[in-house]
Write a protein that holds these residues in place. Structure first.
Motif, PDB file in Angstrom:
ATOM      1  N   ASP A 325       0.841  -1.205   0.000  1.00 11.98           N
ATOM      2  CA  ASP A 325       0.000   0.000   0.000  1.00 11.98           C
ATOM      3  C   ASP A 325       0.875   1.254   0.000  1.00 11.98           C
ATOM      4  O   ASP A 325       0.520   2.275  -0.588  1.00 11.98           O
ATOM      5  N   ALA A 326       2.031   1.154   0.665  1.00 10.65           N
ATOM      6  CA  ALA A 326       2.935   2.311   0.715  1.00 10.65           C
ATOM      7  C   ALA A 326       3.447   2.668  -0.680  1.00 10.65           C
ATOM      8  O   ALA A 326       3.546   3.846  -1.029  1.00 10.65           O
ATOM      9  N   LEU A 327       3.779   1.652  -1.483  1.00  9.65           N
ATOM     10  CA  LEU A 327       4.242   1.919  -2.845  1.00  9.65           C
ATOM     11  C   LEU A 327       3.133   2.538  -3.672  1.00  9.65           C
ATOM     12  O   LEU A 327       3.356   3.521  -4.391  1.00  9.65           O
ATOM     13  N   ALA A 328       1.920   1.973  -3.586  1.00  3.92           N
ATOM     14  CA  ALA A 328       0.801   2.528  -4.339  1.00  3.92           C
ATOM     15  C   ALA A 328       0.525   3.968  -3.924  1.00  3.92           C
ATOM     16  O   ALA A 328       0.243   4.835  -4.758  1.00  3.92           O
ATOM     17  N   GLY A 329       0.654   4.244  -2.609  1.00  2.58           N
ATOM     18  CA  GLY A 329       0.435   5.601  -2.134  1.00  2.58           C
ATOM     19  C   GLY A 329       1.504   6.552  -2.626  1.00  2.58           C
ATOM     20  O   GLY A 329       1.210   7.686  -3.003  1.00  2.58           O
ATOM     21  N   GLU A 330       2.769   6.107  -2.631  1.00  2.89           N
ATOM     22  CA  GLU A 330       3.856   6.967  -3.092  1.00  2.89           C
ATOM     23  C   GLU A 330       3.706   7.305  -4.572  1.00  2.89           C
ATOM     24  O   GLU A 330       3.975   8.423  -4.997  1.00  2.89           O
ATOM     25  N   LEU A 331       3.265   6.320  -5.368  1.00  6.94           N
ATOM     26  CA  LEU A 331       3.106   6.525  -6.806  1.00  6.94           C
ATOM     27  C   LEU A 331       1.757   7.140  -7.169  1.00  6.94           C
ATOM     28  O   LEU A 331       1.497   7.400  -8.354  1.00  6.94           O
ATOM     29  N   LEU A 332       0.880   7.327  -6.156  1.00  7.85           N
ATOM     30  CA  LEU A 332      -0.459   7.897  -6.368  1.00  7.85           C
ATOM     31  C   LEU A 332      -1.278   7.059  -7.339  1.00  7.85           C
ATOM     32  O   LEU A 332      -2.033   7.588  -8.160  1.00  7.85           O
ATOM     33  N   VAL A 333      -1.094   5.731  -7.260  1.00  2.00           N
ATOM     34  CA  VAL A 333      -1.881   4.804  -8.072  1.00  2.00           C
ATOM     35  C   VAL A 333      -3.074   4.355  -7.228  1.00  2.00           C
ATOM     36  O   VAL A 333      -2.895   3.702  -6.190  1.00  2.00           O
ATOM     37  N   HIS A 334      -4.270   4.719  -7.652  1.00  2.00           N
ATOM     38  CA  HIS A 334      -5.450   4.446  -6.820  1.00  2.00           C
ATOM     39  C   HIS A 334      -5.819   2.972  -6.804  1.00  2.00           C
ATOM     40  O   HIS A 334      -6.454   2.495  -5.870  1.00  2.00           O
ATOM     41  N   ASP A 335      -5.445   2.229  -7.853  1.00  2.00           N
ATOM     42  CA  ASP A 335      -5.818   0.819  -7.964  1.00  2.00           C
ATOM     43  C   ASP A 335      -4.551  -0.033  -7.863  1.00  2.00           C
ATOM     44  O   ASP A 335      -3.758  -0.110  -8.803  1.00  2.00           O
ATOM     45  N   GLU A 508       0.660   0.838 -21.712  1.00  2.68           N
ATOM     46  CA  GLU A 508       0.383   2.225 -22.090  1.00  2.68           C
ATOM     47  C   GLU A 508       0.160   3.090 -20.860  1.00  2.68           C
ATOM     48  O   GLU A 508      -0.518   2.697 -19.908  1.00  2.68           O
ATOM     49  N   LEU A 509       0.756   4.279 -20.897  1.00  6.43           N
ATOM     50  CA  LEU A 509       0.469   5.320 -19.906  1.00  6.43           C
ATOM     51  C   LEU A 509      -0.156   6.476 -20.673  1.00  6.43           C
ATOM     52  O   LEU A 509       0.534   7.198 -21.392  1.00  6.43           O
ATOM     53  N   SER A 510      -1.459   6.643 -20.522  1.00  5.77           N
ATOM     54  CA  SER A 510      -2.187   7.651 -21.296  1.00  5.77           C
ATOM     55  C   SER A 510      -2.913   8.612 -20.374  1.00  5.77           C
ATOM     56  O   SER A 510      -3.518   8.185 -19.378  1.00  5.77           O
ATOM     57  N   PRO A 511      -2.898   9.921 -20.691  1.00  8.39           N
ATOM     58  CA  PRO A 511      -3.649  10.887 -19.884  1.00  8.39           C
ATOM     59  C   PRO A 511      -5.152  10.647 -19.917  1.00  8.39           C
ATOM     60  O   PRO A 511      -5.891  11.257 -19.140  1.00  8.39           O
ATOM     61  N   ARG A 512      -5.600   9.760 -20.813  1.00  6.84           N
ATOM     62  CA  ARG A 512      -7.037   9.524 -20.950  1.00  6.84           C
ATOM     63  C   ARG A 512      -7.505   8.279 -20.219  1.00  6.84           C
ATOM     64  O   ARG A 512      -8.699   7.987 -20.187  1.00  6.84           O
ATOM     65  N   THR A 513      -6.575   7.520 -19.647  1.00  2.29           N
ATOM     66  CA  THR A 513      -6.947   6.307 -18.903  1.00  2.29           C
ATOM     67  C   THR A 513      -6.189   6.268 -17.581  1.00  2.29           C
ATOM     68  O   THR A 513      -5.102   6.831 -17.449  1.00  2.29           O
ATOM     69  N   GLU A 514      -6.758   5.585 -16.605  1.00  3.59           N
ATOM     70  CA  GLU A 514      -6.088   5.412 -15.318  1.00  3.59           C
ATOM     71  C   GLU A 514      -4.907   4.438 -15.479  1.00  3.59           C
ATOM     72  O   GLU A 514      -4.928   3.592 -16.369  1.00  3.59           O
ATOM     73  N   PRO A 515      -3.879   4.581 -14.617  1.00  4.09           N
ATOM     74  CA  PRO A 515      -3.828   5.477 -13.450  1.00  4.09           C
ATOM     75  C   PRO A 515      -3.357   6.892 -13.771  1.00  4.09           C
ATOM     76  O   PRO A 515      -3.281   7.726 -12.885  1.00  4.09           O
ATOM     77  N   THR A 516      -3.050   7.179 -15.062  1.00  2.00           N
ATOM     78  CA  THR A 516      -2.474   8.480 -15.400  1.00  2.00           C
ATOM     79  C   THR A 516      -3.518   9.590 -15.402  1.00  2.00           C
ATOM     80  O   THR A 516      -3.224  10.726 -15.011  1.00  2.00           O
ATOM     81  N   SER A 517      -4.741   9.274 -15.824  1.00  2.00           N
ATOM     82  CA  SER A 517      -5.731  10.334 -16.020  1.00  2.00           C
ATOM     83  C   SER A 517      -6.055  11.074 -14.722  1.00  2.00           C
ATOM     84  O   SER A 517      -6.280  12.281 -14.739  1.00  2.00           O
ATOM     85  N   GLY A 518      -6.104  10.384 -13.617  1.00  2.00           N
ATOM     86  CA  GLY A 518      -6.444  11.048 -12.354  1.00  2.00           C
ATOM     87  C   GLY A 518      -5.243  11.385 -11.499  1.00  2.00           C
ATOM     88  O   GLY A 518      -5.398  11.817 -10.346  1.00  2.00           O
ATOM     89  N   LEU A 519      -4.035  11.211 -12.045  1.00  2.02           N
ATOM     90  CA  LEU A 519      -2.821  11.372 -11.249  1.00  2.02           C
ATOM     91  C   LEU A 519      -2.651  12.803 -10.744  1.00  2.02           C
ATOM     92  O   LEU A 519      -2.352  13.034  -9.567  1.00  2.02           O
ATOM     93  N   LEU A 520      -2.854  13.785 -11.631  1.00  2.42           N
ATOM     94  CA  LEU A 520      -2.656  15.173 -11.225  1.00  2.42           C
ATOM     95  C   LEU A 520      -3.654  15.577 -10.148  1.00  2.42           C
ATOM     96  O   LEU A 520      -3.292  16.261  -9.173  1.00  2.42           O
ATOM     97  N   GLY A 521      -4.900  15.147 -10.283  1.00  2.00           N
ATOM     98  CA  GLY A 521      -5.904  15.466  -9.267  1.00  2.00           C
ATOM     99  C   GLY A 521      -5.532  14.895  -7.913  1.00  2.00           C
ATOM    100  O   GLY A 521      -5.675  15.570  -6.880  1.00  2.00           O
ATOM    101  N   ARG A 522      -5.051  13.646  -7.881  1.00  2.00           N
ATOM    102  CA  ARG A 522      -4.653  13.040  -6.597  1.00  2.00           C
ATOM    103  C   ARG A 522      -3.444  13.754  -6.009  1.00  2.00           C
ATOM    104  O   ARG A 522      -3.336  13.913  -4.795  1.00  2.00           O
ATOM    105  N   TRP A 523      -2.508  14.169  -6.867  1.00  2.00           N
ATOM    106  CA  TRP A 523      -1.311  14.877  -6.396  1.00  2.00           C
ATOM    107  C   TRP A 523      -1.688  16.224  -5.794  1.00  2.00           C
ATOM    108  O   TRP A 523      -1.180  16.612  -4.744  1.00  2.00           O
TER     109      TRP A 523
END
Length: 604
Positions: A325-335, A508-523
């Motif tokens: 959970d700590a890694l997911a939290g550090e990377l701001l990956v919600h899933d 793929e890391l795309s601004p239109r799909t998770e986990p990238t799309s919501g990354l800025l909002g979580r940050w």
């Protein structure tokens, strides 16, 4: 006739003069000169320069003048076709005994030169390899790795508990000298490790043994690294050779360790950079001030702490740590499931590529995952591909190496980053420890040219191939993982070929799909900032018709964006130029379509 005082066991040495290939030859003598080093015999027939450069010592000038007057140095006949700008040469008419190798080098070169480095064997080894260690700084610092020695964590199990530091030397004979020369160690390693180590591993082992046995001294600072902590101590004893189970620690020095360790993330940047050097023994004298600044008290480690660490057995099977959970939290990956899938892909495929538009955090994610799964930065190496990158840069090849004194250039077989990391990963006992190679911008190079026969090994980790240059039979270790990154907006680079796609998993890391799309909002939420930049980025990407040119959140995840006027400045100088290039020649007003004012009006 050989000189009766020639130093036994040493070869002939030479200096090759620049421009015309003239050379001088000689060898070490048993008697010592006035400076405490062996005398040197310059051989009859050697060629020396007639020039004398500014800075040549008074004694050397007088010595050359005396030899010239005696007829020991005479004009060398001009070689046919000799160029006019080549310096004049003298030829040596009899053997000349010099006070030291440096005195002989000054005689030959016409300037003050370091004899131990200027004189070389035919194989290119310096004369210093055949001499005992001379002067060195009174206080040096060293990193010695011991957290994984053939599968054993000696830092926890032995060093901190018993107050020592050690090096493996399982195949070395009994050492009769307390300070063996590098030449002697090279001979021992060549004989003892034949068939057990590659040429690159042997070269590294000689350097590490020489540093541990000869360069280290009582009073030096020693550091070691384990479990994300740096431990410091002071060497209190000379090197001793003893017996140990499996030869894991049969070269030892006593150490007084400090009671506390230092978290890796809190270390100065210059020190962390040095700790990333991937050798078992590393000279840290250049960052000695940073080490001294860490403080801490000398003494033994806490017995309860040592007992607790001894209870933790070292893993034997190759695996990757479970996603926390700590890694997911550090990377701001919600899933967390997404990260667990990456772990499974690495275990199954060994190679994967993160691809997507710029600013999606591909390189950052690759580095964080590699350090987490590999257990620390020392198991990670990063390279960046570019159009001129080649197999010789990436794996191994003959590279030009310049002699600092003669300026002579010779080609020597040199290991590249992949060979270095593969040799580290394949060391005895290391095969359960994950090692990671990160290739940034992997699609910017000619991949077939860079990988060569290694393409085969990416798919067949249980096989070996005969290498182009060294001729070694080389397997790619199963514990070496490769993570590449690829910018899909770079249309100047052709798509990767089918062979590449078959050997890598593509994520793929795309601004239109998770986990990238919501990354800025979580940050922004985590840092307590206003969510407007996330809304503006979503509005921007909704207007971009090509997903490969969508804008990633990392452009807006920097402190400068949130200073006065920072968002507008970043938008104008970072984001809009990308879209200008995308729409080049289309006649679109990029500022009107993608500018902040336009996006704010639409979202109002």
């Amino acid at each position: 006739m050989p000189h009766p005082d020639r130093l036994p066991g040493t070869p002939e040495f030479r200096i090759k003069l620049p421009q015309d290939g003239a050379e001088a030859r000689g060898y070490l003598l048993t008697p010592f000169g006035g400076n405490g080093t062996n005398k040197f015999l310059l051989r009859e027939g050697s060629l020396v320069t007639a020039e004398e450069w500014p800075g040549l010592g008074r004694h050397a000038r007088r010595f050359r003048a005396e030899l010239r007057a005696e007829g020991a140095l005479v004009d060398a006949p001009a070689a046919p076709g000799r160029l006019q700008d080549v310096p004049a040469r003298w030829v040596v008419t009899r053997d000349i005994e010099c006070n030291s190798s440096s005195a002989a080098a000054a005689l030959v070169c016409g300037y003050d030169a370091s004899g131990p480095e200027s004189w070389r064997t035919d194989e290119g080894h310096p004369l210093s390899d055949y001499q005992s260690t001379g002067w060195r700084p009174p206080h040096k610092a060293w990193l010695v790795r011991g957290s994984n020695v053939s599968g054993h964590n000696l830092v926890r199990q032995l060093w901190l508990a018993e107050g020592l530091v050690s090096l493996s030397g399982a195949h070395l004979p009994p050492l009769e000298e307390s300070d063996p020369t590098k030449s002697a160690l090279r001979r021992f390693v060549e004989e003892g490790y034949e068939g057990a180590a590659s040429y690159h591993q042997k070269q590294g082992l000689v350097d590490e043994l020489h540093a541990f046995l000869t360069q280290m001294r009582v009073g030096d600072t020693v550091a070691t690294y384990d479990d994300d902590r740096l431990y410091l101590g002071r060497i209190t004893g000379d090197a001793v050779q003893t017996t140990s189970p499996g030869g894991l620690s049969n070269l030892r020095r006593s150490v007084t360790w400090r009671t506390d360790g230092h978290a890796y993330d809190e270390l100065p940047g210059e020190l962390r950079q040095k700790l990333s050097v991937q050798h078992d023994v590393v000279d840290l004298t250049g960052v000695l001030d940073a080490l001294d600044g860490l403080g801490g008290e000398a003494g033994g480690t806490d017995e309860a702490e040592v007992a607790e660490t001894l209870e933790r057995p070292a893993p034997k099977e190759l695996t990757l740590p479970e996603v926390s959970d700590a890694l997911a939290g550090e990377l701001l990956v919600h899933d967390r499931v997404w990260l667990e899938e990456l772990r499974e892909l690495l275990l199954d495929e060994k190679q994967l590529v993160f691809y997507g538009p710029p600013g999606t955090g591909k390189t950052y994610l690759a580095m964080k995952l590699a350090e987490y799964f590999g257990g620390g930065p020392e198991q990670v190496k990063i390279v960046q591909f570019h159009p001129s990158y080649a197999y010789e840069d990436f794996f191994e090849g003959f590279r030009p190496v310049e002699d600092p004194e003669t300026r002579e250039v010779a080609f020597r077989l040199t290991a590249g980053p992949l060979r270095e990391l593969a040799d580290l990963a394949s060391r005895e006992g290391n095969r359960h420890v994950p090692h990671f190679l990160i290739i940034d911008e992997i699609n910017r190079a000619n991949l077939a040219k860079v990988f060569g026969e290694l393409y085969f090994l990416l798919e067949y980790r249980d096989r070996s191939v005969r290498l182009t240059y060294s001729g070694d039979d080389f397997p790619l270790p199963p514990n070496l993982f490769v993570i590449g990154t690829m910018n899909t907006a770079d249309r100047s680079i052709a798509l990767v070929d089918a062979a590449m796609r078959r050997r890598f998993a593509f994520v793929e890391l795309s601004p239109r799909t998770e986990p990238t799309s919501g990354l800025l909002g979580r940050w922004l939420e985590r840092d307590g900032r206003d969510a407007e930049p996330a809304r503006l980025l979503d509005a921007l990407n909704s207007r971009i018709d090509d997903s490969d040119f969508a804008i990633g959140p990392s452009y807006l995840m920097k402190p400068g964006v949130y200073r006065d006027g920072g968002l507008e400045r970043t938008w104008r100088t970072k984001i809009l130029p990308l879209l200008e290039e995308h729409h080049y020649g289309e006649g679109i007003d990029v500022a009107a379509r993608y500018g902040l004012d336009s996006l704010r009006e639409r979202s109002a």
